[in-house]
Scaffold this active site. Structure first.
Site: not given
Length: 443
Positions: A248, A290-291, A361-362, A390
């Protein structure tokens, strides 16, 4: 745009990453294009390892592959001596195909299927992070059928909530993850795990959130874990050899983000564990972290080609690019903010405030709502910084848009790590049922 790692503006006025001109990358690989600064990725890995080595404590740094899981990344992690976290059969398969040592793989997740558990057991992974009693019992049964006894950590929710977006805070009590510390669930899980013949309890795991810019949350989590470990020792005569404080650690996306040096996080965690466990006369455990984002996040840049523009006088000017929420859904999911620049005109004065729109198309497909750029022309190359975590990992084929290529750059060389999807890739798994191949009878 803040220049991370090896990024710089070269004598042509172009953005250069890893010694490679971004315009040359676009000519060779097309856009959208994920570009990973390999030297920065490796530097981040070494920062964590070096910081722990300076403490003199036993430790294990595991890269959280959910941030970016491709075979090339797994190879870098292996070469830098880190372990690897996976949360699905797909991530596990990727790691194994890359030749990652299975004994250095940890399997996370709140709903591991029997197939995934069997696959991981057959591979001989190093540790399961068990999330609930259903999993604990299933893992014990399957391991028993295979004649194995497997190392586990129990994921607990310590009730520590980091100051992050509510959708990515996981340490608080109201969470889908882990055994709650406050209501006794964690204690009973330890009791049951200790009585399960085919698991070997190494310790406990917590993860208090993401994109964290301070150390107080980790210190508080260490205090709660030490108190819990002490109770378990006193009442169940069980001593944990491992304590996992999760990840985190924050990175810089935009001005105002204030991440700490990675060594500061490590030093704070190490000191907190030493202090809190010493206070309860507990043997010093091995520390695991856990990076994920903090290793790859600011090492990534996405390059786009500018297409159309729409100027609404007195309201805003939209500039559209050839990507969007299909290659970066984070702005739509988390209202995430990014910085950008024109990679092919990096020295031009940024005279215009515009909003960067994607091509889906949003109406919510917006990459950046407000960014200062030179007057943008169709065909310009837009670079968006800090897209290493991500982005590829969450990419989709919405609107049947093909997922981009991904390259690693280093020392003036570029290497393709993920090919751009083709139209054939889009329909590769489609099947037209036989009954639909017949000409429909007119009604």
């Amino acid at each position: 745009m803040y220049l991370h790692g090896t990024s710089k503006i070269n004598d042509k006025g172009h953005l250069e990453i890893g010694g490679v001109d971004s315009t040359e990358l676009v000519q060779r690989y097309g856009t959208p294009l994920y570009v990973m600064d390999e030297a920065l990725v490796r530097r981040r890995c070494r920062e964590f390892v070096d910081a722990f080595q300076a403490t003199g404590l036993k430790f294990q740094v595991a890269y959280a592959s959910k941030a970016l899981c491709v075979m090339a990344m797994c190879r870098i992690v292996e070469q830098e001596g880190l372990s690897l976290d996976v949360v699905s059969d797909g991530e596990l398969y990727t790691a194994l195909q890359a030749g990652f040592p299975p004994e250095r793989i940890h399997f996370h997740g709140n709903n591991k299927t029997p197939m995934e558990i069997e696959m991981a057991l057959d591979a001989g992974i190093g540790c399961f992070v068990v999330d609930n009693l259903t999993e604990l019992r299933l893992l014990n049964a399957i391991a028993g059928e295979k004649g194995k006894r497997v190392p586990i950590l129990l994921r607990i929710t310590p009730g520590v909530e980091a100051h992050t977006h509510e959708y990515i805070s996981t340490g608080q009590i109201d969470s889908k993850f882990g055994f709650d510390l406050g209501n006794g669930a964690a204690f009973e899980a330890v009791r049951e795990a200790s009585q399960s013949a085919h698991v070997r309890l190494l310790g406990i795991h917590s993860h208090i959130g993401s994109q964290i810019f301070e150390v107080e949350g980790f210190s508080l989590a260490a205090e709660k874990m030490a108190s819990f470990a002490s109770r378990v020792r006193d009442e169940l005569q069980i001593v944990f050899p491992v304590i996992n404080l999760g990840g985190g650690f924050g990175i810089r996306y935009v001005e105002g983000d204030t991440p700490l040096p990675m060594s500061t996080y490590v030093e704070a965690i190490s000191e907190a564990v030493k202090t809190q466990f010493h206070a309860v006369s507990y043997p010093m455990p091995e520390i695991w972290i856990e990076p994920g984002r903090s290793i790859v996040g600011d090492a990534g840049t996405t390059l786009y080609t500018v297409g159309t523009s729409k100027d609404i006088p007195g309201v805003r000017k939209y500039v559209s690019v050839d990507g969007g929420m299909t290659d970066n859904p984070r702005p739509a999911l988390y209202q995430s903010e990014y910085e950008a620049m024109l990679a092919n005109r990096a020295n031009d004065a940024a005279d215009e405030l515009v909003s960067i729109a994607g091509k889906c198309c949003e109406s919510g497909d917006m990459l950046i709502w407000d960014v200062q750029l030179p007057v943008v022309n169709s065909g310009d190359i837009l670079a968006v910084a800090s897209t290493g975590a991500y982005n590829y990992a969450m990419a989709s084929n919405y609107n049947r848009i093909r997922r981009p290529a991904l390259v690693f750059v280093k020392d003036g060389e570029s290497d393709l790590a993920v090919k751009r999807e083709t139209h054939d890739d889009l329909v590769r798994n489609d099947v037209v049922p036989e009954r639909m191949k017949q000409k429909e009878t007119a009604r």
